[in-house]
Write a protein that holds these residues in place. Structure first.
Motif, mmCIF file in Angstrom:
data_model
loop_
_atom_site.group_PDB
_atom_site.id
_atom_site.type_symbol
_atom_site.label_atom_id
_atom_site.label_comp_id
_atom_site.label_asym_id
_atom_site.label_seq_id
_atom_site.Cartn_x
_atom_site.Cartn_y
_atom_site.Cartn_z
ATOM 1 N N ALA A 97 3.299 -4.394 4.793
ATOM 2 C CA ALA A 97 3.935 -4.873 3.393
ATOM 3 C C ALA A 97 2.847 -6.045 2.692
ATOM 4 N N LYS A 101 -0.417 -6.253 -0.453
ATOM 5 C CA LYS A 101 -0.415 -7.466 -0.789
ATOM 6 C C LYS A 101 -1.530 -8.647 -1.102
ATOM 7 N N ARG A 107 1.183 0.303 -5.040
ATOM 8 C CA ARG A 107 1.821 1.070 -4.127
ATOM 9 C C ARG A 107 0.749 2.116 -3.307
ATOM 10 N N LEU A 123 9.116 0.678 6.492
ATOM 11 C CA LEU A 123 8.384 -0.226 5.430
ATOM 12 C C LEU A 123 9.387 0.501 4.068
ATOM 13 N N THR A 124 9.115 1.725 3.828
ATOM 14 C CA THR A 124 9.602 2.251 2.683
ATOM 15 C C THR A 124 11.092 1.844 2.393
ATOM 16 N N HIS A 127 11.184 -2.274 1.632
ATOM 17 C CA HIS A 127 9.986 -2.065 0.348
ATOM 18 C C HIS A 127 9.702 -0.684 -0.031
ATOM 19 N N LEU A 130 6.248 -0.841 -3.052
ATOM 20 C CA LEU A 130 5.301 -0.497 -2.347
ATOM 21 C C LEU A 130 4.694 1.122 -2.442
#
Length: 289
Positions: A97, A101, A107, A123-124, A127, A130
């Motif tokens: 993530a 960034k 995204r 991650l999903t 965040h 994203l």
């Protein structure tokens, strides 16, 4: 290949394709490096209109190592004592993530293989803003009742540490032969060349042990996966001996609306003969976003 400071550590990354195209983040597995993604596979994704970002996870390749944390006690972890666990899969997901960034990517389509699939799932979950779409390849949910290795594959994963270059290369070839795709076997020469390229770039067996500890100590993601709302594709080899296909089926069952692609003859690798099939499936899933 530049470095970026993300989540408090340095991550080595590479990009392929047009920066104006939609971003696609590739996350590799246990002890693997960004060069473990076959170059032809990455190029094929870029040719389908993706700006591909690939990177070394912490404790692998040329990203930050955590050698100061020592070697985890895997036996104790399996026995329920997590005191030597240096970090969890959630931390590796936070690294990914942070990378997005820092690169200014709002995204990305996220594709993870093996442990990378676990990180992509986390991650999903952690965040969701994203992630545009998710593809989990040859991975599992963290439920210990699914995705279990065969005894032979487990033994290959836990083989004693080799010291000489020849032992390291021979062990890598032997492991690849055990866990690879029986329907699409690679030559020993090709496997040795890839192992040599990895060894010459970086060799961090203790980092691999710390990553393995993170897998063992991280919680089951099944409940979290039920909250995933982005288009999700699960790809798994029917003949995978390292993470049984039940792990892929459980992942697809957990995510509402997920699509499952089980490939006969595929083991725990990405054979060249299947690149077009996998790339087409990833592109189709991303298009659903």
């Amino acid at each position: 290949m530049p470095d970026v400071r993300a989540n408090g550590i340095d991550l080595r990354y590479e990009t392929v394709g047009d920066p104006d195209d939609p971003a696609l983040l590739l996350i590799m597995g246990l002890g693997a490096q960004l060069i473990d993604w076959p170059a032809e596979f990455v190029s094929a994704l870029a040719s389908r209109g993706f700006h591909v970002v690939l990177f070394d996870n912490r404790d692998a390749g040329l990203s930050t190592s955590f050698d100061e944390l020592g070697v985890p006690d895997v036996r104790a972890i399996l026995g329920g004592d997590p005191s030597t666990v240096p970090y969890l899969l959630g931390d590796l997901a936070a690294d990914a993530a942070g990378l997005l960034k820092e690169l200014g990517i709002a995204r990305a389509h996220v594709v993870g293989a093996s442990m990378g699939g676990m990180i992509a799932q986390q991650l999903t979950i952690d965040h969701p803003d994203l992630v545009a779409s998710l593809c989990s390849i040859m991975s599992t949910t963290g439920d210990r009742t699914v995705g279990r290795p065969t005894p032979e594959a487990a033994a290959a994963l836990m083989r004693p540490r080799a010291e000489s270059r020849e032992e390291i290369l021979a062990g890598a070839v032997a492991t690849s032969r055990i866990i690879g795709s029986p329907g699409y076997p690679a030559s020993d020469e090709w496997l040795r060349q890839r192992a040599a390229a990895k060894l010459d770039r970086s060799f961090r067996p203790e980092g691999t042990q710390r990553q393995y500890a993170a897998i063992l100590a991280s919680p089951d993601r099944t409940a979290g996966l039920r909250s995933v709302s982005v288009p999700t594709l699960v790809i798994h080899g029917e003949a995978d001996p390292l993470i049984d296909v039940s792990g892929g089926r459980a992942t697809a069952d957990a995510v509402p609306g997920a699509e499952l692609l089980v490939i006969p003859g595929m083991g725990h690798d990405l054979p060249q003969a299947l690149h077009a099939t996998v790339v087409d499936a990833i592109a189709a899933n991303a298009a659903r976003a």
